[in-house]
Scaffold this motif. Structure first.
Motif, mmCIF file in Angstrom:
data_model
loop_
_atom_site.group_PDB
_atom_site.id
_atom_site.type_symbol
_atom_site.label_atom_id
_atom_site.label_comp_id
_atom_site.label_asym_id
_atom_site.label_seq_id
_atom_site.Cartn_x
_atom_site.Cartn_y
_atom_site.Cartn_z
ATOM 1 N N ARG A 165 73.516 123.251 -48.102
ATOM 2 C CA ARG A 165 73.203 122.074 -47.298
ATOM 3 C C ARG A 165 71.810 121.521 -47.543
ATOM 4 O O ARG A 165 71.418 120.526 -46.916
ATOM 5 C CB ARG A 165 73.376 122.429 -45.814
ATOM 6 C CG ARG A 165 74.844 122.611 -45.428
ATOM 7 C CD ARG A 165 74.995 123.116 -44.022
ATOM 8 N NE ARG A 165 76.401 123.113 -43.604
ATOM 9 C CZ ARG A 165 76.850 123.669 -42.502
ATOM 10 N NH1 ARG A 165 76.009 124.276 -41.683
ATOM 11 N NH2 ARG A 165 78.134 123.619 -42.207
ATOM 12 N N ASP A 203 81.245 113.911 -39.883
ATOM 13 C CA ASP A 203 80.727 114.204 -41.216
ATOM 14 C C ASP A 203 81.347 113.299 -42.264
ATOM 15 O O ASP A 203 80.664 112.840 -43.190
ATOM 16 C CB ASP A 203 80.990 115.677 -41.576
ATOM 17 C CG ASP A 203 80.147 116.628 -40.750
ATOM 18 O OD1 ASP A 203 79.232 116.147 -40.040
ATOM 19 O OD2 ASP A 203 80.389 117.845 -40.807
ATOM 20 N N LEU A 213 73.906 119.440 -38.787
ATOM 21 C CA LEU A 213 74.702 120.363 -39.590
ATOM 22 C C LEU A 213 74.787 121.768 -39.014
ATOM 23 O O LEU A 213 75.644 122.552 -39.393
ATOM 24 C CB LEU A 213 74.122 120.446 -41.015
ATOM 25 C CG LEU A 213 74.348 119.216 -41.898
ATOM 26 C CD1 LEU A 213 73.643 119.395 -43.234
ATOM 27 C CD2 LEU A 213 75.828 118.969 -42.119
#
Length: 265
Positions: free
Chosen positions: A78, A136, A71
């Motif tokens: 997150r 993603d 990420l």
């Protein structure tokens, strides 16, 4: 979008027989594959069934870890506190330690959340339809599929004992603990963002409890409900939306509980 994904699944599913004929590795349906696997393993030993779901849960954890590790900058948003992110972590814990409380939370709440996530398909496609193929987005789809299928497979293979009346109270307890945790943590983080003028860094929207725009994009009529709010210091509270989301999931989980209790005895 569905046509594109189905085409990719078809291509990856091709294989060949010993005579060179084209065939398929699976039924091309996650649901049918799950029932086929459950049927094939149902008569196997308890140890075999347990090892199967344990390996699948480890695969889910590894897959999520790959996404989380890629990420980049870590922000509050997150952190692995969204419902399905939590499921990716606690599924292996519930199976490894045979914790029925966590399992109930998974199959009655996380499965419902995973189904909702796949229906609304909350993914970003900045490059048009081909954006669905981003790393993603693929992780998003694979993770939610596994979050749904593994607890159901545990049920089909009877890895945990059938539902009992006392399990309903356990399910409510575990979900309430999770909900209150993300409610408190999310409220604090968003308040810190306002206080420090760093809204983007501290922003979080666990269970869609805090963001009017995101919720309205998915369910338009909720925009007005978010307008009913009050503030204490820097913290904002939504007295209609937040309890309603809790009651919605309790209701869906309750329906799932009694349905599965009747189907699997």
């Amino acid at each position: 979008m569905n046509t594109l994904l189905n085409g990719l699944k078809d291509q990856s599913n091709f294989t060949y027989t010993e005579n060179g004929a084209i065939t398929h590795r699976t039924t091309k349906s996650d649901l049918l594959d799950m029932f086929a696997l459950g049927g094939a393993m149902r008569k196997r030993s308890e140890e075999d069934r347990y090892i199967l779901v344990l390996i699948l849960s480890l695969c889910l954890l590894i897959q999520y870890n790959q996404l989380f590790s890629s990420l980049g900058e870590l922000t509050i948003e997150r952190l692995p506190l969204m419902l399905c992110n939590v499921a990716a972590i606690v599924t292996v814990i519930s199976i490894a330690f045979k914790n029925k409380g966590i399992y109930l939370f998974n199959i009655l709440i996380n499965v419902v959340g995973g189904i909702i996530a796949l229906i609304v398909l909350d993914v970003e496609t900045p490059n048009g339809i081909m954006g669905i193929l981003s790393k993603d987005n693929m992780h998003y789809i694979f993770e939610h599929n596994n979050v749904i299928l593994i607890p159901i497979l545990c049920l089909v293979l009877r890895v945990f004992t059938p539902f009992e009346k006392k399990d309903y109270k356990t399910f409510i307890t575990y979900f309430t603990i999770y909900f209150l945790f993300v409610f408190v943590v999310g409220t604090i983080f968003n308040a810190l963002g306002k206080m420090n003028n760093e809204v983007e860094y501290y922003y979080c929207n666990y269970m869609y409890l805090f963001d009017k725009e995101t919720a309205a994009a998915l369910i338009p009529f909720t925009a007005g409900l978010f307008d009913i709010n009050f503030e204490i210091g820097y913290a904002t509270f939504y007295p209609i939306v937040q309890p309603a989301i809790y009651l919605l999931f309790v209701g869906l989980g309750t329906g799932m509980f009694f349905l599965l209790k009747k189907l699997v005895k």
